[in-house]
Enzyme design. Structure first.
Site, PDB file in Angstrom:
ATOM      1  N   LYS A 237       0.851  -1.187   0.000  1.00 12.90           N
ATOM      2  CA  LYS A 237       0.000   0.000   0.000  1.00 12.90           C
ATOM      3  C   LYS A 237       0.887   1.238   0.000  1.00 12.90           C
ATOM      4  O   LYS A 237       1.796   1.351   0.821  1.00 12.90           O
ATOM      5  CB  LYS A 237      -0.912   0.030   1.225  1.00 12.90           C
ATOM      6  CG  LYS A 237      -1.802   1.275   1.269  1.00 12.90           C
ATOM      7  CD  LYS A 237      -2.537   1.415   2.591  1.00 12.90           C
ATOM      8  CE  LYS A 237      -3.347   2.707   2.617  1.00 12.90           C
ATOM      9  NZ  LYS A 237      -3.969   2.973   3.930  1.00 12.90           N
ATOM     10  N   GLN A 238       0.610   2.149  -0.918  1.00 12.54           N
ATOM     11  CA  GLN A 238       1.445   3.341  -1.040  1.00 12.54           C
ATOM     12  C   GLN A 238       0.591   4.526  -1.469  1.00 12.54           C
ATOM     13  O   GLN A 238      -0.413   4.368  -2.174  1.00 12.54           O
ATOM     14  CB  GLN A 238       2.555   3.110  -2.076  1.00 12.54           C
ATOM     15  CG  GLN A 238       3.565   4.227  -2.204  1.00 12.54           C
ATOM     16  CD  GLN A 238       4.236   4.579  -0.896  1.00 12.54           C
ATOM     17  OE1 GLN A 238       3.772   5.476  -0.179  1.00 12.54           O
ATOM     18  NE2 GLN A 238       5.317   3.874  -0.565  1.00 12.54           N
TER      19      GLN A 238
END
Length: 350
Positions: A237-238
């Site tokens: 997740k970014q």
């Protein structure tokens, strides 16, 4: 497609017609209905982990596509419950969080031990659970920013989770301790048969310079992703990249001029593709965060983020505040709009 193009407005061509001339799309392991068979089966992931990944990919409106739409609600700790749920106090009750994920057609719901544990027997078999195992609490005074473990992998497994999630604040003084903690936790989660998702966030006041915030720079976030897949996170997740050139502007670490010319550009799809490239060319799926709620522009912002992520080679969106900080019906509509981008076969890799 008509609703998507309407939301994109005069930026339709910019987002939908862009051709990536940096990292070629044929190098990317793009999401597909056969992603587990083609990418994960040859890996060291056990059969129980493959089953858990399968559970994620086969639920909700995006089931069978290889893409993910996840509702994350851990803001009760990360941003204080009052500040997070004041726009819609229904979400003080954990059941409404899970209901929104189900009614919104999500692949999974991600939240705290307390939230998911409180309704586990009613819902763990109805939608995949992702337990967030560490958090930054905001009640210490003065405020400090550190991710602390709130429970154990065994607890997550016992309440029926198919995956665990964790955050590492890369660049912070605490990052090395967090890296060791989460690497060990992920290894044990894999032993228990659960998938792993890493929030690869940057945090360091030095990453801001001359009124420019490099916490969302493509080069820094890309390297954070690369560290995340190194400890065998299955999904990364970014935040969506908003600029580039953090290494050169901040004069630290190591970089190569070709990172900013041959491997990326100033187009958001190219910058996001650089993030995907650092996830082993997409072998570990990149899900971008939906970001904070801005009110009336939330729907448009969410669709734009989804288009960028999909065309870059990403695996989907994990969007929370834009969905739960409004009435349930509006939250469902926003989640469905995000999913529609991934269901639209005319929106392809750039």
């Amino acid at each position: 497609m008509s609703k998507i193009t309407e939301l994109l407005g005069d930026k339709q061509e910019y987002y939908l017609e862009h051709v990536c001339t940096t990292i070629d799309k044929h190098l990317i392991h793009a999401p597909s209905p056969h992603f587990i068979d083609e990418v994960w089966v040859p890996s060291d992931r056990s059969i129980p982990v493959l089953n858990s990944l399968h559970a994620l990919y086969q639920h909700g409106r995006l089931a069978g596509t290889g893409y993910l739409s996840i509702l994350p609600v851990d803001q009760g700790i990360e941003h204080t419950a009052g500040a997070s749920f004041a726009p819609n106090p229904l979400y003080f009750d954990p059941e409404n969080i899970v209901r929104l994920a189900i009614e919104g057609g999500c692949n999974a719901v991600a939240s705290t031990f307390g939230v998911l544990g409180s309704v586990a027997r009613k819902y763990a078999h109805k939608i995949p659970f992702i337990v967030k195992i560490n958090h930054n609490e905001l009640l210490s005074f003065p405020n400090t920013y550190d991710q602390i473990l709130f429970g154990t992998i065994d607890e997550a497994w016992n309440l029926g989770a198919v995956a665990v999630g964790a955050t590492i604040y890369f660049g912070s003084p605490e990052s090395r301790r967090q890296l060791i903690e989460i690497a060990r936790a992920f290894e044990y989660a894999h032993q228990k048969g659960m998938a792993t998702i890493l929030w690869c966030y940057l945090r360091n006041p030095g990453f801001k310079k001359d009124d420019k915030d490099y916490h969302t720079a493509a080069d820094l976030t890309g390297q954070a992703n690369h560290l995340g897949v190194t400890i065998e996170a299955d999904i990364i997740k970014q935040k969506l990249p908003e600029n580039n050139g953090g290494f050169t502007a901040l004069h630290f670490s190591k970089s190569d001029p070709r990172m900013y010319s041959l491997l990326s550009s100033d187009h958001p799809i190219d910058m996001c593709r650089y993030q995907v490239a650092n996830c082993y060319m997409g072998r570990a799926g990149l899900i971008n965060s939906g970001g904070e709620s801005h009110g009336e522009t939330d729907l448009q912002e969410a669709v734009i983020t989804a288009v960028i992520n999909k065309r870059a080679g990403g695996m989907g969106l994990i969007s929370g505040r834009k969905a739960f900080q409004k009435p349930i019906s509006e939250g469902v509509r926003l989640l469905n709009a995000i999913q529609d981008v991934y269901l639209d076969t005319s929106i392809k890799l750039a």
